[in-house]
Design an enzyme around this catalytic site. Sequence first.
Site, PDB file in Angstrom:
ATOM      1  N   ASP A  22       0.827  -1.211   0.000  1.00  0.00           N
ATOM      2  CA  ASP A  22       0.000   0.000   0.000  1.00  0.00           C
ATOM      3  C   ASP A  22       0.864   1.265   0.000  1.00  0.00           C
ATOM      4  O   ASP A  22       1.987   1.267   0.505  1.00  0.00           O
ATOM      5  CB  ASP A  22      -0.916  -0.029   1.240  1.00  0.00           C
ATOM      6  N   HIS A  39       2.517   3.524  -8.992  1.00  0.00           N
ATOM      7  CA  HIS A  39       2.335   2.098  -9.303  1.00  0.00           C
ATOM      8  C   HIS A  39       3.530   1.581 -10.109  1.00  0.00           C
ATOM      9  O   HIS A  39       4.007   0.477  -9.875  1.00  0.00           O
ATOM     10  CB  HIS A  39       1.025   1.868 -10.063  1.00  0.00           C
ATOM     11  N   LEU A 133      10.480 -20.637  -4.631  1.00  0.00           N
ATOM     12  CA  LEU A 133       9.470 -19.755  -4.039  1.00  0.00           C
ATOM     13  C   LEU A 133       8.152 -19.808  -4.819  1.00  0.00           C
ATOM     14  O   LEU A 133       8.147 -19.759  -6.043  1.00  0.00           O
ATOM     15  CB  LEU A 133      10.016 -18.314  -4.057  1.00  0.00           C
TER      16      LEU A 133
HETATM   17  C1  IPE Z   1      -5.597  -2.666  -0.233  1.00  0.00           C
HETATM   18  O1  IPE Z   1      -5.227  -1.330  -0.355  1.00  0.00           O
HETATM   19  C2  IPE Z   1      -5.508  -3.338  -1.557  1.00  0.00           C
HETATM   20  C3  IPE Z   1      -4.168  -3.452  -2.114  1.00  0.00           C
HETATM   21  C4  IPE Z   1      -3.045  -3.059  -1.600  1.00  0.00           C
HETATM   22  C5  IPE Z   1      -4.138  -4.091  -3.389  1.00  0.00           C
HETATM   23  P1  IPE Z   1      -6.289  -0.173  -0.514  1.00  0.00           P
HETATM   24  O2  IPE Z   1      -5.520   1.097  -0.631  1.00  0.00           O
HETATM   25  O3  IPE Z   1      -7.234  -0.473  -1.611  1.00  0.00           O
HETATM   26  O4  IPE Z   1      -7.091  -0.253   0.867  1.00  0.00           O
HETATM   27  P2  IPE Z   1      -7.920   0.853   1.643  1.00  0.00           P
HETATM   28  O5  IPE Z   1      -8.926   1.392   0.691  1.00  0.00           O
HETATM   29  O6  IPE Z   1      -6.959   1.917   2.073  1.00  0.00           O
HETATM   30  O7  IPE Z   1      -8.510   0.135   2.807  1.00  0.00           O
HETATM   31  C1  IPE Z   2      -1.574   0.230  -3.360  1.00  0.00           C
HETATM   32  O1  IPE Z   2      -1.353   1.604  -3.376  1.00  0.00           O
HETATM   33  C2  IPE Z   2      -1.791  -0.346  -4.750  1.00  0.00           C
HETATM   34  C3  IPE Z   2      -3.188  -0.676  -5.059  1.00  0.00           C
HETATM   35  C4  IPE Z   2      -4.184  -0.643  -4.220  1.00  0.00           C
HETATM   36  C5  IPE Z   2      -3.483  -1.077  -6.413  1.00  0.00           C
HETATM   37  P1  IPE Z   2      -2.561   2.630  -3.391  1.00  0.00           P
HETATM   38  O2  IPE Z   2      -2.907   2.906  -4.825  1.00  0.00           O
HETATM   39  O3  IPE Z   2      -3.667   2.181  -2.541  1.00  0.00           O
HETATM   40  O4  IPE Z   2      -1.874   3.924  -2.772  1.00  0.00           O
HETATM   41  P2  IPE Z   2      -2.512   4.902  -1.691  1.00  0.00           P
HETATM   42  O5  IPE Z   2      -2.943   4.066  -0.539  1.00  0.00           O
HETATM   43  O6  IPE Z   2      -3.657   5.604  -2.359  1.00  0.00           O
HETATM   44  O7  IPE Z   2      -1.386   5.813  -1.345  1.00  0.00           O
HETATM   45 MG    MG Z   3      -4.090   2.395  -0.577  1.00  0.00          MG
END
Ligand code: IPE
Ligand code: IPE
Ligand code: MG
Length: 255
Positions: A22, A39, A133
């Site tokens: 995240d 990303h 792995l």
């Molecule tokens: C969880 O992250 C999903 C992934 C990392 C793929 P999100 O960014 O979507 O989760 P919330 O919305 O903060 O709970």
């Molecule tokens: C995690 O990073 C990747 C996915 C959920 C696809 P985020 O895109 O949720 O990044 P934040 O949490 O908005 O910073």
């Molecule tokens: Mg996120």
Amino acid sequence: MQQSTNEINLDKLPQHIAIIMDGNGRWAEEKGQERLYGHYHGVESVRNIVEGCAEIGIKYLTLYAFSTENWDRPRNEVDGLMTLLADTLRKEVPTLNKNNIRMNVIGDMEMLPEYAVNALQESLDLTSQNTGLNLIMALSYSSRWELVNAVKKIGVDVSLGKIEPNDINQELLQTYLTTSKFPDPELMIRTSGEYRISNFLLYQLAYAELYFTNTRWPDFRKENLYEAILDFQNRERRFGKTGNQIQQVETVISV
Ligand code: IPE
Ligand code: IPE
Ligand code: MG
């Protein structure tokens, strides 16, 4: 403090590590960039962490890459993520094979665009003979989707007479989950300073040790992973027993 591998006890490694990757979007926004820029950089971290796991002999690594709920993000972010996924999978297969890494996937593949499914299927097929792995990508995955699906399939098998309601126990339920081939994660890491599970492996994480770090995913490197493993190794996992009971067992084992 950054950790190196030589501080980790290689005899006490978790078999299975699960990571909620995240913070990509915020990492990019903090740099005045579009979320997709985060990303793209997140892929570097994936490479580094997969390599870090393979190097020390972790058997299973599950990466939460896209949740069921992430489909509700703006269209250009979803499209960008799907393209990035397909391109990365195609590019990385030779490296996976070189390092004896097997690709696996959990999630609702029916939701993915065809080009992403094709790239994914290719990577599953081309790495299927590898024995090192196990890399498990959670894609279009959510725990509630998985559990509802499992209940549906059990219902069908009961109605066909393949199983009796009385046969349903934890072992049987486990065989209906998308993770049926994998042991439960012992360590779950979430990056970016959020303290929640966000619909990830709710059943399988029942006794996992949870580790949260403020580091955004694009900045997360194997040194950070090793720090999490070291932290894991210093915890007492009691599984409902008392500390004394656990210490007695450890004494017997070490004698
Ligand atoms: C969880 O992250 C999903 C992934 C990392 C793929 P999100 O960014 O979507 O989760 P919330 O919305 O903060 O709970
Ligand atoms: C995690 O990073 C990747 C996915 C959920 C696809 P985020 O895109 O949720 O990044 P934040 O949490 O908005 O910073
Ligand atoms: Mg996120």
